[in-house]
Design an enzyme around this catalytic site. Structure first.
Site, PDB file in Angstrom:
ATOM      1  N   ASN A 287      27.635  29.702 -23.374  1.00 22.46           N
ATOM      2  CA  ASN A 287      28.736  30.115 -24.237  1.00 22.46           C
ATOM      3  C   ASN A 287      28.514  31.574 -24.619  1.00 22.46           C
ATOM      4  OD1 ASN A 287      30.515  30.628 -26.334  1.00 22.46           O
ATOM      5  ND2 ASN A 287      30.169  28.680 -27.388  1.00 22.46           N
TER       6      ASN A 287
ATOM      7  N   CYS B 119      34.795  33.155 -30.850  1.00 24.11           N
ATOM      8  CA  CYS B 119      34.998  32.723 -29.462  1.00 24.11           C
ATOM      9  C   CYS B 119      36.451  32.860 -29.004  1.00 24.11           C
ATOM     10  CB  CYS B 119      34.526  31.286 -29.276  1.00 24.11           C
ATOM     11  SG  CYS B 119      32.778  31.043 -29.668  1.00 24.11           S
TER      12      CYS B 119
ATOM     13  N   HIS C 257      37.840  28.966 -22.687  1.00 25.98           N
ATOM     14  CA  HIS C 257      36.579  29.411 -23.283  1.00 25.98           C
ATOM     15  C   HIS C 257      35.477  28.464 -22.829  1.00 25.98           C
ATOM     16  CE1 HIS C 257      33.427  30.349 -26.015  1.00 25.98           C
ATOM     17  NE2 HIS C 257      33.635  29.327 -26.807  1.00 25.98           N
TER      18      HIS C 257
END
Length: 321
Positions: A278, A114, A248
């Protein structure tokens, strides 16, 4: 005069299929209320069966090139951040390079999960600032739906597919525009908090995402906050001087937790987690593209991008657009 890595354009791509919480509730023991309360996510995009990570990356790249006013042949560096490559090798970045008509030049994948886009941005900046490349395409692209355990409600409700990209150019007369500072960290001792239980060397399988959610949440708030402060300190600017925060998009509770910890006005935080879920390495450039195209983020704004991912990895990048 020192070279600066100036961000010229941004682009993104989301697969057409939208998977809502209501649909997920038919597949696994969950509900829209449960997911929204714990994550803030309402929907996510899922790649079609014939869509590869490289396909998503190409679409985002072409959009970024168009906004930047540059052609693919102008690009001599392609860095693709992904945890879901098309193949074990060659690099998915090489496929993108060929497909869009860039190169020959430098092209490689970067794996920091990520945090991948922030790591890739810092890496590209080092190439450009040292004169080893002139124009870079930095991409975050994922098809996380391919590595989900769709019976694990703790993970399958979180992730989605997508891609985002930016075009960077080395310039001598950029003034205060460009990448101002970056900060990157990895702590492999926390490997087991977020990982995939497969790989060619260890199991010979692709594997599925596994996560210790509560522990990752605590680490995310702590380390993302620290990375943001460090990136600002390295640039000699205060957090108050930042116009926009593009984090993020892991979980709305993490975004809110970081904002509370640092006293950040939530109106300055770009949040797309509700509609994207996500998307791992794609989430930061996806969110950046949304805010640039809707007019919130403008040329001259100081933008702080930050992330935490498996590894554990974390980092931040401060950019003057």
């Amino acid at each position: 005069m020192a070279l600066r890595s100036v961000l010229l354009g941004v682009g993104s791509y989301l697969p057409k299929r939208v998977l809502t919480n209501a649909e997920l509730a038919k597949q696994v023991d969950t509900s829209d209320e449960w997911i929204v309360e714990r994550t803030g996510i309402r929907q996510r995009h899922i790649a079609a069966d014939d869509e590869k990570t490289s396909d998503l990356a190409c679409q985002a790249s072409l959009a970024a090139l168009e906004q930047a006013g540059r052609e693919a042949k102008d690009i001599d560096l392609v860095i693709l951040a992904t945890a879901t490559p098309d193949l074990t090798f060659p690099a998915t970045a090489a496929r993108v390079q060929a497909a869009i008509g860039a190169g020959p030049g430098i092209a490689f994948d970067l794996q920091a999960v990520c945090s991948g886009f922030v790591f890739a941005l810092a890496t590209a900046d080092n190439f450009l600032a040292r004169g080893q490349a002139k124009r870079a395409l930095v991409i975050g692209a994922e098809t996380f739906s391919r590595i989900m355990d769709w019976e694990d409600r703790g993970t399958c409700v979180l992730f989605g597919d997508g891609a985002g990209a930016v075009v960077l150019e080395a310039q001598e007369d950029a003034g205060d525009r460009g990448i101002v500072s970056t900060f990157l960290r990895t702590d492999g001792r926390m490997h087991d908090l977020l990982y995939v239980d497969g790989g060619p060397s260890e199991t010979g399988t692709v594997g599925k995402v596994r996560m210790v959610g509560n522990a990752v949440f605590r680490q995310a708030v702590e380390h993302i906050s620290g990375a943001m402060l460090e990136a600002c300190a390295r640039a000699g600017v205060s957090l108050d001087a930042v116009d926009w925060f593009v984090p993020h998009q892991a979980n709305q509770r993490i975004l809110d937790g970081v904002a509370r910890k640092l006293g950040i006005d939530v109106d300055k935080v770009v949040a797309t987690v509700a509609i994207h879920g996500n998307t791992s390495a794609a989430s930061v450039p996806l969110a950046l593209d949304v805010a640039v195209r809707d007019g919130r983020i403008k040329t001259g704004d100081l933008v702080l991008m930050e992330a935490l991912g498996g590894g554990l990895t974390w980092g931040a990048a401060l950019v003057r657009l």
